[in-house]
Design a protein around this motif. Structure first.
Motif, short mmCIF file in Angstrom:
data_model
loop_
_atom_site.label_atom_id
_atom_site.label_comp_id
_atom_site.label_asym_id
_atom_site.label_seq_id
_atom_site.Cartn_x
_atom_site.Cartn_y
_atom_site.Cartn_z
N LYS A 12 -21.77 5.40 -8.61
CA LYS A 12 -22.39 6.12 -9.74
C LYS A 12 -24.19 6.23 -9.60
O LYS A 12 -24.69 7.02 -9.65
CB LYS A 12 -21.90 5.66 -10.93
N THR A 13 -24.54 4.83 -9.14
CA THR A 13 -25.84 4.85 -9.10
C THR A 13 -26.54 5.81 -7.87
O THR A 13 -27.45 6.31 -8.17
CB THR A 13 -26.15 3.02 -8.89
N LEU A 14 -25.56 5.37 -6.86
CA LEU A 14 -26.07 6.34 -5.59
C LEU A 14 -26.03 7.69 -5.95
O LEU A 14 -27.02 8.41 -5.57
CB LEU A 14 -25.32 5.89 -4.34
N LEU A 15 -25.05 8.23 -6.38
CA LEU A 15 -24.72 9.54 -6.80
C LEU A 15 -25.74 10.18 -7.85
O LEU A 15 -26.39 11.28 -7.77
CB LEU A 15 -23.58 9.84 -7.38
N THR A 16 -26.26 9.41 -8.94
CA THR A 16 -26.98 9.74 -9.88
C THR A 16 -28.58 9.73 -9.36
O THR A 16 -29.30 10.55 -9.60
CB THR A 16 -27.07 8.81 -11.32
N LEU A 21 -33.32 13.14 -7.16
CA LEU A 21 -33.83 13.64 -5.98
C LEU A 21 -34.09 15.03 -5.85
O LEU A 21 -34.90 15.44 -5.47
CB LEU A 21 -33.78 12.73 -4.87
N PHE A 22 -32.76 15.26 -6.11
CA PHE A 22 -32.37 16.78 -5.69
C PHE A 22 -33.05 17.63 -6.97
O PHE A 22 -33.74 18.66 -6.44
CB PHE A 22 -31.03 16.95 -6.15
N VAL A 23 -33.27 17.25 -7.88
CA VAL A 23 -33.94 17.76 -9.23
C VAL A 23 -35.52 17.74 -8.81
O VAL A 23 -36.00 18.78 -9.17
CB VAL A 23 -33.94 17.11 -10.49
N ALA A 24 -35.99 16.76 -8.27
CA ALA A 24 -37.39 16.78 -7.86
C ALA A 24 -37.78 17.43 -6.59
O ALA A 24 -38.81 17.81 -6.55
CB ALA A 24 -37.84 15.32 -7.71
N PHE A 64 -39.74 9.36 -11.72
CA PHE A 64 -39.68 9.32 -10.17
C PHE A 64 -41.25 10.44 -9.78
O PHE A 64 -41.69 10.91 -11.00
CB PHE A 64 -38.71 10.45 -9.63
N LEU A 65 -41.94 9.62 -9.05
CA LEU A 65 -43.17 10.05 -8.81
C LEU A 65 -43.12 11.09 -7.54
O LEU A 65 -42.62 10.46 -6.54
CB LEU A 65 -44.02 9.12 -8.80
N ALA A 66 -43.73 12.11 -7.66
CA ALA A 66 -43.86 13.04 -6.24
C ALA A 66 -45.04 13.89 -6.51
O ALA A 66 -45.66 13.82 -7.37
CB ALA A 66 -42.67 13.82 -6.08
N SER A 67 -45.13 14.87 -5.47
CA SER A 67 -46.40 15.58 -5.28
C SER A 67 -47.01 16.32 -6.64
O SER A 67 -46.20 16.96 -7.37
CB SER A 67 -45.92 16.70 -4.39
N PHE A 297 -30.43 6.42 -18.43
CA PHE A 297 -31.84 5.85 -18.77
C PHE A 297 -32.11 4.52 -17.71
O PHE A 297 -33.38 3.99 -17.98
CB PHE A 297 -32.02 5.36 -19.98
N ASN A 298 -31.57 4.20 -16.78
CA ASN A 298 -31.65 3.09 -16.11
C ASN A 298 -32.74 3.39 -14.93
O ASN A 298 -32.41 4.28 -13.95
CB ASN A 298 -30.25 2.56 -15.37
N PRO A 299 -33.85 2.63 -14.86
CA PRO A 299 -34.78 2.78 -13.87
C PRO A 299 -34.37 2.59 -12.58
O PRO A 299 -35.01 3.09 -11.65
CB PRO A 299 -36.00 1.94 -14.23
N ARG A 300 -33.26 2.06 -12.43
CA ARG A 300 -32.71 1.73 -10.94
C ARG A 300 -32.53 2.87 -10.12
O ARG A 300 -32.28 3.08 -9.10
CB ARG A 300 -31.73 0.69 -11.22
N TYR A 301 -31.84 3.82 -11.17
CA TYR A 301 -31.79 5.36 -10.44
C TYR A 301 -32.75 5.89 -9.50
O TYR A 301 -32.73 6.56 -8.42
CB TYR A 301 -31.15 6.41 -11.47
N MET A 302 -34.07 5.72 -10.11
CA MET A 302 -35.20 6.29 -9.44
C MET A 302 -35.58 5.24 -8.30
O MET A 302 -36.03 6.05 -7.28
CB MET A 302 -36.12 6.16 -10.68
#
Length: 409
Positions: A12-16, A21-24, A64-67, A297-302
């Motif tokens: 679940k963590t990997l998928l989330t 990343l897909f959204v960003a 998540f931080l990006a461009s 809400f878990n920062p580990r997903y990021m």
């Protein structure tokens, strides 16, 4: 709770994380594609920047931080004037501005920041960031930047991409609402394939796995002075992002881990990205939207999303494939994107609720807009102040020098 380290939670963590990343992804690679930087480097530096941020904030904020879009116009201008290495040096300095602001916030709180940068300055500066780019978006959308695509074809591609992006943004539900840029680009790309205007030679020539083409920074005063004022608007926007994600998770991130820590994380992420040749990093509103929708809400997903981004950066064929997206497709998306940046600035002004026709506010806003969009420049040669940098400095100076409006005027 998914926070517990039970065996079922890893898939679940990997998928989330992959979904975040897909959204960003669309916006993440859009910035390097528009500014001439390497999308593989941008993926790598977004991943590393996100890990740096979570290291500084001890994995407390699910972002998540990006461009950063705020830097598109300045990067384009700086690369044209000073080249890529000097631009990276300027961006490293911009990241250090965040670090300085973070330490000032740690010592003095945020009241001084709001006095120095009230909405009457920040709003129009953000508008300038969006509107100064409008001609670039239009020239890409009409095919002026593409050798093999005529005006009619370009207009068809750009408007089709724009239309799909609009429909998804306004009418999309669930995950579709979070990926309107991806939907628009995919539609435009498929149409370009049907029309036969996509050049696949970069993909054929690229290896499957390769080191991203990192660029080391060089330091020039002119490029540094050009870039430093640009950091002001995103630094103020950062506070809004922290409040926004806090309102979703019902936590006060300005208190814990503290605004000084989140600003420091953002600044170090930007400096690290520039050190390797990537665009500056910022917290992504799209991902905040995904967090709202999925309640993840878990920062580990990021952190997982960041690691996946770093791994993908080494897939050279992916970077080459992204560079085959035709200019008009990007142009169509940009017309909406740059306009929406301007609207964020307008919204900043509207929310402040001050009278814009009051003499003082009228002067500050008018001069920021005209100097920033009109191409006014001071100085010459190596020390030219223009665009967003000039607009920001003029706004700060006028706000500081002009007397405050008296009540009832």
């Amino acid at each position: 709770m998914s926070n517990t380290a039970n065996p079922e939670s890893w898939p679940k963590t990997l998928l989330t994380g992959a979904q975040m990343l897909f959204v960003a992804f669309g916006a993440l690679v859009l910035v390097p594609l528009l500014t001439g930087l390497d999308p593989s480097v941008a993926l790598f530096t977004a991943g590393v920047g996100t890990l740096v941020f979570h290291g500084v904030t001890k994995q407390t904020v699910p972002v998540f931080l990006a461009s950063s879009f705020a830097f598109i116009a300045p990067i384009q201008g700086s690369i044209a004037s000073f080249g890529v290495p000097a631009t990276m040096g300027g961006l490293m300095a911009a990241g250090l501005v965040y670090v300085v602001i973070s330490q000032a916030v740690r010592l003095k709180g945020t009241a001084w920041l709001h006095r120095l940068l009230p909405p009457v300055v920040v709003g129009p500066v953000i508008m300038v960031i969006g509107l100064a780019l409008a001609p670039v978006a239009v020239s890409m959308a009409t095919g002026e930047t593409s050798d093999n695509i005529g005006y009619g074809q370009a207009l068809f591609l750009s408007m089709a991409s724009l239309l799909v992006t609009l429909v998804l943004a306004v009418f999309g539900r669930g995950i579709l609402r979070l990926v309107p840029i991806m939907g628009g680009i995919a539609t435009g790309y498929i149409l370009a394939l049907i029309m036969g205007v996509v050049d696949f030679s970069p993909v054929h020539n690229a290896a499957w796995v390769a080191l991203p083409s990192f660029t080391a920074p060089s330091f020039h005063w002119a490029a540094i002075l050009f870039m430093i004022p640009v950091a002001i608007a995103p630094a103020v926007e950062h506070i809004g992002d922290m409040v926004a994600i806090g309102s979703v998770t019902r936590k006060n991130y300005l208190e814990k881990p503290g605004l000084h820590r989140t600003l420091l994380g953002d600044g170090l992420a930007t400096t690290t990205a520039a050190l390797l040749g990537g665009p500056p990093n910022t917290t992504y509103s799209e991902v905040t939207g995904a967090v709202t929708l999925t309640r993840a809400f878990n920062p580990r997903y990021m952190v997982v999303a960041a690691v996946i981004a770093i791994i993908l950066a080494f897939v050279a064929k992916l970077g080459a494939f992204l560079q085959t997206i035709p200019g008009p497709v990007m142009g169509g998306i940009m017309t909406l994107l740059f306009g929406s940046i301007a609207v964020v600035g307008m919204n900043t002004l509207v929310r402040a609720g001050q009278s814009l026709t009051a003499a003082r506010n009228l002067v500050v806003v008018s001069l920021i807009l005209v100097f920033g969009i009109g191409g006014m420049q001071f100085g010459g040669g190596q020390f030219t102040l223009q665009g967003v940098s000039l607009a920001a400095l003029v706004g700060i100076a006028l706000n500081w020098l002009l007397p405050a409006e008296k009540e009832g005027e």
